[in-house]
Design an enzyme around this catalytic site. Structure first.
Site, PDB file in Angstrom:
ATOM      1  N   SER A  64       0.802  -1.234   0.000  1.00 24.65           N
ATOM      2  CA  SER A  64       0.000   0.000   0.000  1.00 24.65           C
ATOM      3  C   SER A  64       0.829   1.275   0.000  1.00 24.65           C
ATOM      4  O   SER A  64       0.256   2.366  -0.150  1.00 24.65           O
ATOM      5  CB  SER A  64      -0.948   0.004   1.195  1.00 24.65           C
ATOM      6  OG  SER A  64      -2.070  -0.772   0.879  1.00 24.65           O
ATOM      7  N   LYS A  67       0.290   3.574  -2.836  1.00 25.29           N
ATOM      8  CA  LYS A  67      -0.969   4.319  -3.021  1.00 25.29           C
ATOM      9  C   LYS A  67      -0.800   5.844  -3.103  1.00 25.29           C
ATOM     10  O   LYS A  67      -1.396   6.468  -3.986  1.00 25.29           O
ATOM     11  CB  LYS A  67      -1.981   3.924  -1.934  1.00 25.29           C
ATOM     12  CG  LYS A  67      -2.529   2.490  -2.126  1.00 25.29           C
ATOM     13  CD  LYS A  67      -3.492   2.096  -1.029  1.00 25.29           C
ATOM     14  CE  LYS A  67      -4.278   0.831  -1.312  1.00 25.29           C
ATOM     15  NZ  LYS A  67      -3.615  -0.431  -1.116  1.00 25.29           N
ATOM     16  N   TYR A 191      -3.175  -2.700 -10.585  1.00 24.73           N
ATOM     17  CA  TYR A 191      -3.144  -2.460  -9.127  1.00 24.73           C
ATOM     18  C   TYR A 191      -2.186  -3.451  -8.436  1.00 24.73           C
ATOM     19  O   TYR A 191      -1.331  -3.057  -7.650  1.00 24.73           O
ATOM     20  CB  TYR A 191      -4.568  -2.582  -8.568  1.00 24.73           C
ATOM     21  CG  TYR A 191      -4.623  -2.581  -7.060  1.00 24.73           C
ATOM     22  CD1 TYR A 191      -4.522  -1.394  -6.342  1.00 24.73           C
ATOM     23  CD2 TYR A 191      -4.748  -3.774  -6.355  1.00 24.73           C
ATOM     24  CE1 TYR A 191      -4.542  -1.394  -4.952  1.00 24.73           C
ATOM     25  CE2 TYR A 191      -4.772  -3.787  -4.969  1.00 24.73           C
ATOM     26  CZ  TYR A 191      -4.664  -2.601  -4.276  1.00 24.73           C
ATOM     27  OH  TYR A 191      -4.681  -2.606  -2.903  1.00 24.73           O
ATOM     28  N   TYR A 243      -4.299   2.737   8.019  1.00 25.33           N
ATOM     29  CA  TYR A 243      -5.507   1.927   8.209  1.00 25.33           C
ATOM     30  C   TYR A 243      -6.317   2.475   9.386  1.00 25.33           C
ATOM     31  O   TYR A 243      -6.408   3.693   9.552  1.00 25.33           O
ATOM     32  CB  TYR A 243      -5.161   0.436   8.406  1.00 25.33           C
ATOM     33  CG  TYR A 243      -4.142  -0.086   7.426  1.00 25.33           C
ATOM     34  CD1 TYR A 243      -4.462  -0.241   6.080  1.00 25.33           C
ATOM     35  CD2 TYR A 243      -2.853  -0.405   7.820  1.00 25.33           C
ATOM     36  CE1 TYR A 243      -3.540  -0.716   5.169  1.00 25.33           C
ATOM     37  CE2 TYR A 243      -1.922  -0.890   6.918  1.00 25.33           C
ATOM     38  CZ  TYR A 243      -2.276  -1.032   5.595  1.00 25.33           C
ATOM     39  OH  TYR A 243      -1.352  -1.505   4.700  1.00 25.33           O
ATOM     40  N   VAL A 261       1.375  -3.785   3.871  1.00 30.94           N
ATOM     41  CA  VAL A 261       1.398  -5.075   4.563  1.00 30.94           C
ATOM     42  C   VAL A 261       2.702  -5.846   4.377  1.00 30.94           C
ATOM     43  O   VAL A 261       2.897  -6.892   4.989  1.00 30.94           O
ATOM     44  CB  VAL A 261       0.195  -5.974   4.184  1.00 30.94           C
ATOM     45  CG1 VAL A 261      -1.106  -5.419   4.727  1.00 30.94           C
ATOM     46  CG2 VAL A 261       0.107  -6.201   2.682  1.00 30.94           C
TER      47      VAL A 261
HETATM   48  N1  GLU Z   1      -1.735  -5.483  -2.248  1.00 27.04           N
HETATM   49  C1  GLU Z   1      -2.336  -5.427  -0.949  1.00 27.04           C
HETATM   50  C2  GLU Z   1      -3.852  -5.579  -1.053  1.00 27.04           C
HETATM   51  O1  GLU Z   1      -4.445  -5.016  -1.933  1.00 27.04           O
HETATM   52  C3  GLU Z   1      -1.983  -4.146  -0.307  1.00 27.04           C
HETATM   53  C4  GLU Z   1      -2.521  -4.085   1.076  1.00 27.04           C
HETATM   54  C5  GLU Z   1      -1.804  -3.149   1.979  1.00 27.04           C
HETATM   55  O2  GLU Z   1      -0.581  -3.027   1.952  1.00 27.04           O
HETATM   56  O3  GLU Z   1      -2.538  -2.494   2.725  1.00 27.04           O
HETATM   57  O4  GLU Z   1      -4.456  -6.244  -0.260  1.00 27.04           O
END
Ligand code: GLU
Length: 310
Positions: A64, A67, A191, A243, A261
């Site tokens: 993430s 992002k 993605y 989060y 993650v």
């Molecule tokens: N590729 C992971 C997902 O979409 C990223 C999640 C994350 O790092 O929060 O679940």
């Protein structure tokens, strides 16, 4: 790099190193195969001086942490209005494994730092340049890290592509509501690919410092992100970057950040420096246990909190 900053980084590493709580995520099977003992930290100042500690050249996937950069690229390519027709900027307080939720009334994803919002933003980028979108993202994130381009970890990409049904369900629901327009498999491949971009902690610190330095990479001097967009990117990181731990992090550490993650956290001290930390064991909120502890320590020692008054 001032010797006190270097010493603070080393002290934050020593402070967090003994922590062994937490677990590796296994919903992306390939992520459970990394060495849980890995730990690194790096700081890059807006003058381009990088200081590292621990396994700072070990590469991991951004997950993430991609992002904020994909959001910045979408803003640059499509403009504020088009992007925010598909995604809002409201805190969601959602866990990293959150169920499918869109905003009531608008059916927009809450913000671009959660999976739904990032998938919507990814769809916009893909739509602008279907054949070249992966290259666009790899080059953009690469320039933020002070190099021409980034690489993808193919095995992590394939692992998530095989098991990513939650994201697939989110994407199909958003397509139903018109929040994504492209073919779901292609948008999701893009993605999953940007989640699988490989970076070291040293890279993270330079990427963060590019955001800290009004969008100009301090290592190459290249203006990568238009400076007018930085305030938007940092705001969504500040309110949504960790989060359902985002409020607590803003309260305690007080700087814009984004975790992933894989155990990576990228943090920005506007006008001063960028920080990258990495260690794979995650707490129940999906954030790196050692990474959080190191950042808390560093912020306290260097008085980095945005709202601290002298
Ligand atoms: N590729 C992971 C997902 O979409 C990223 C999640 C994350 O790092 O929060 O679940």
């Amino acid at each position: 790099m001032s010797s006190t900053l270097q010493a603070a980084l080393e002290d934050s590493y020593r402070h967090a190193l003994p922590l062994r709580q937490g677990t590796l995520p296994d919903y992306i099977p390939q992520l459970a195969h990394v060495d849980p003992e890995l730990f690194a930290g790096a700081v890059c100042t807006v003058d381009g001086e990088v200081s590292c500690v621990g396994d700072a050249d070990h590469r991991f996937t951004l997950q993430s942490v991609s992002k904020p950069f994909v959001y910045a690229l979408a803003l640059e390519r499509c403009g504020l209005e088009q992007v925010h027709a598909k995604v809002d900027v409201e805190p969601s307080g959602y866990a990293f494994y959150s169920m499918i939720r869109l905003q009531e009334g608008t059916n927009k994803p809450h913000n671009p730092m959660i999976n739904a919002g990032a998938i919507a933003v990814t769809d916009l980028i893909r739509h602008r340049n279907p054949a070249g979108a992966t290259t666009d993202i790899l080059e953009f994130t690469g320039r933020c890290a002070g190099r021409p381009s980034m690489d993808i970890d193919e095995s992590v990409f394939q692992s998530e592509r095989t098991t990513g049904d939650r994201n697939r369900a989110i994407a199909y629901l958003m397509r139903h509501f018109g929040m994504i327009e492209g073919p779901v498999p292609e948008t999701l491949d893009l993605y999953f690919r940007h989640c699988s971009i490989l970076a070291s902690c040293r890279d993270l610190s330079v990427m963060a410092a590019t955001l800290a330095n009004r969008g100009q990479c301090p290592v190459t001097g290249q203006q990568v992100v238009p400076s007018a967009l930085i305030q938007y990117v940092l705001t969504v990181m500040f309110t949504n970057g960790l989060y359902d731990h985002s409020g607590r992090f803003a309260f305690e550490v007080g700087i814009p950040a984004k975790s992933g993650v894989s155990g990576a956290i990228l943090a920005v001290v506007p006008g001063r420096l960028g920080v990258g930390v990495f260690s794979p064991r995650l707490d129940a909120g999906g954030n790196s246990v050692r990474g959080l502890a190191a950042l808390r320590f560093l912020a306290e020692r260097e008085q980095l909190h945005t709202f601290r008054v002298e």
